[in-house]
Design a protein around this motif. Structure first.
Motif, PDB file in Angstrom:
ATOM      1  N   ALA A 103      93.001 147.418 -19.150  1.00  0.00           N
ATOM      2  CA  ALA A 103      91.902 146.793 -19.908  1.00  0.00           C
ATOM      3  C   ALA A 103      90.548 147.077 -19.158  1.00  0.00           C
ATOM      4  O   ALA A 103      89.691 147.120 -20.321  1.00  0.00           O
ATOM      5  N   CYS A 104      90.300 147.168 -18.175  1.00  0.00           N
ATOM      6  CA  CYS A 104      89.155 147.587 -17.477  1.00  0.00           C
ATOM      7  C   CYS A 104      88.600 149.046 -18.002  1.00  0.00           C
ATOM      8  O   CYS A 104      87.534 149.172 -18.445  1.00  0.00           O
ATOM      9  N   PHE A 105      89.535 150.008 -17.998  1.00  0.00           N
ATOM     10  CA  PHE A 105      89.217 151.113 -18.497  1.00  0.00           C
ATOM     11  C   PHE A 105      89.005 151.480 -19.742  1.00  0.00           C
ATOM     12  O   PHE A 105      88.170 152.132 -20.310  1.00  0.00           O
ATOM     13  N   ILE A 106      89.724 150.624 -20.978  1.00  0.00           N
ATOM     14  CA  ILE A 106      89.449 150.786 -22.149  1.00  0.00           C
ATOM     15  C   ILE A 106      88.176 149.871 -22.467  1.00  0.00           C
ATOM     16  O   ILE A 106      87.292 150.526 -23.311  1.00  0.00           O
ATOM     17  N   ARG A 107      87.789 148.928 -21.761  1.00  0.00           N
ATOM     18  CA  ARG A 107      86.559 148.272 -21.795  1.00  0.00           C
ATOM     19  C   ARG A 107      85.412 149.307 -21.434  1.00  0.00           C
ATOM     20  O   ARG A 107      84.292 149.401 -22.197  1.00  0.00           O
ATOM     21  N   ASP A 108      85.558 150.032 -20.360  1.00  0.00           N
ATOM     22  CA  ASP A 108      84.567 151.032 -19.859  1.00  0.00           C
ATOM     23  C   ASP A 108      84.410 152.091 -21.097  1.00  0.00           C
ATOM     24  O   ASP A 108      83.235 152.458 -21.367  1.00  0.00           O
ATOM     25  N   ILE A 109      85.414 152.452 -21.706  1.00  0.00           N
ATOM     26  CA  ILE A 109      85.379 153.733 -22.641  1.00  0.00           C
ATOM     27  C   ILE A 109      84.641 152.936 -23.762  1.00  0.00           C
ATOM     28  O   ILE A 109      83.831 153.536 -24.476  1.00  0.00           O
ATOM     29  N   ALA A 110      84.880 151.724 -24.318  1.00  0.00           N
ATOM     30  CA  ALA A 110      84.141 151.208 -25.550  1.00  0.00           C
ATOM     31  C   ALA A 110      82.444 151.052 -25.239  1.00  0.00           C
ATOM     32  O   ALA A 110      81.773 151.320 -26.048  1.00  0.00           O
TER      33      ALA A 110
END
Length: 360
Positions: free
Chosen positions: A35-42
């Motif tokens: 979740a955190c990494f997808i958030r960072d990519i967003a």
């Protein structure tokens, strides 16, 4: 027995890699967090403007490409989709909002506990409750209908997009945005992060590693196979944290976490329930997408949009605690998940139809 030994070894490797990624630069207790990494990519591609969580995480790209490579090699790659795609997209948004209320996916929840963060216990409790509710609806006939075989190129697209994103990261593409402070600025070197993602992607594909699936199978079938993998992650990450000095037991002053117990609990209720309906946790969705499952790719895209919504509208929690907007959003998402559960449960639909016909 050999299969269980395999997933325990896989879990041990994932736990060790997660701690080593912290050693190489990732935030503490965040060696891996889907979740955190997808958030960072967003944030990295400009979908949200929260300055402290913007980076293209190679770990996510590695997970997808690892699953793709090994599924092609083992002839398990299969392009398929068409199982209620928009419902899955919406559930992906909801699961992400719940995860960003807690500040972590199921994998990070385990890693937080391995690092001594006792707030994760409330998250685990909520997660299990959510899975119990999801299992109730599975027993009532919940399903999102069958999927269909698709042209192979449809399955190739998601890995291709991830590969393209990695090329942009390597090229230093000027339109990408990178945090200069906060969690987004803390990351392992690109090639180490990619290699770690590839290893975890391969292991997760071969063993079907999934926290949601493990808890669901234990509840429904008393099958501990999948759950044993996450127990191995917990144990080996705990040992690694002790050795490297990252272990910090307590509730307060934990890295990228808050102490609001009720909303840690409810956030993970949403994650557990929504993930059961989707058929797997965020990690599992990435692996399935790498195997050619277009429905899982749609779910991941929903998670990406969910991350952008969470930060653009002030829904995501911070170490200061849950926001009012975030609390309202979690409650709205729980209502939405109830409606989706009811609308797709065949036994409940059949009873309603039978009652109506009798009344007529």
């Amino acid at each position: 027995m050999n299969e269980k030994k395999g997933i325990i070894i896989a879990g041990a490797v994932v736990g060790i890699i997660s701690v080593l990624l912290v050693k190489f630069g990732n935030p503490v207790n965040m060696g891996f967090c889907i979740a955190c990494f997808i958030r960072d990519i967003a944030g990295g591609i400009g979908m949200h403007r929260a300055p402290i969580v913007q980076y293209i995480r190679p770990e996510i790209i590695g997970l997808v490409l690892g699953a793709f490579i090994i599924s092609m090699k083992s002839k398990e790659f299969q392009a398929k989709g068409g199982s209620s795609p928009f419902t899955r997209f919406v559930l992906g948004i909801g699961v992400m909002i719940g995860a960003l209320m807690f500040l972590g996916c199921p994998l990070r929840m385990v890693l937080r506990l391995a690092g001594g963060d006792l707030n994760a216990i409330l998250g685990i409790a909520g997660f299990v409750v959510g899975i119990f509710v999801g299992v109730y609806f599975l027993n009532k006939g919940f399903n999102l209908k069958r999927n269909y075989n698709l042209p192979k190129f449809e399955g190739y697209l998601f890995p291709i997009v991830n590969l393209g994103l990695f090329v942009l990261l390597l090229s230093g593409f000027s339109m990408l945005i990178f945090s200069e402070e906060g969690p987004g600025s803390m990351h392992a070197p690109i090639w180490i992060a990619l290699f770690a993602g590839l290893i975890v992607g391969i292991l997760a594909q071969k063993t079907r590693l999934c926290m949601v699936g493990g808890t669901r199978d234990m509840i429904m079938f008393k099958d501990s196979y999948l759950l044993s993998g996450f127990l191995a992650i917990l144990i080996f990450a705990f040992i690694g944290n002790l050795i490297l000095g990252y272990f910090n037991l307590g509730f307060a002053e934990q890295p990228v976490a808050h102490t609001d117990g009720l909303w840690n609990f409810l956030g993970m209720v949403l994650v557990g329930w929504g993930s059961v309906l989707l058929g797997g946790c965020p990690l599992r969705q990435l692996i399935l997408a790498g195997e050619g499952n277009a429905d899982s790719a749609v779910t991941v895209m929903g998670s990406l949009i969910g991350a952008a919504i969470a930060h653009n509208f002030g829904l995501a929690s911070s170490p200061a605690g849950a926001t009012t907007n975030g609390k309202v959003a979690v409650l709205i998402c729980l209502v939405l998940v109830i409606l989706i559960s009811l609308a797709n449960s065949e036994i409940l639909i059949s009873k309603k139809t039978l009652t109506k016909s009798r009344n007529n």
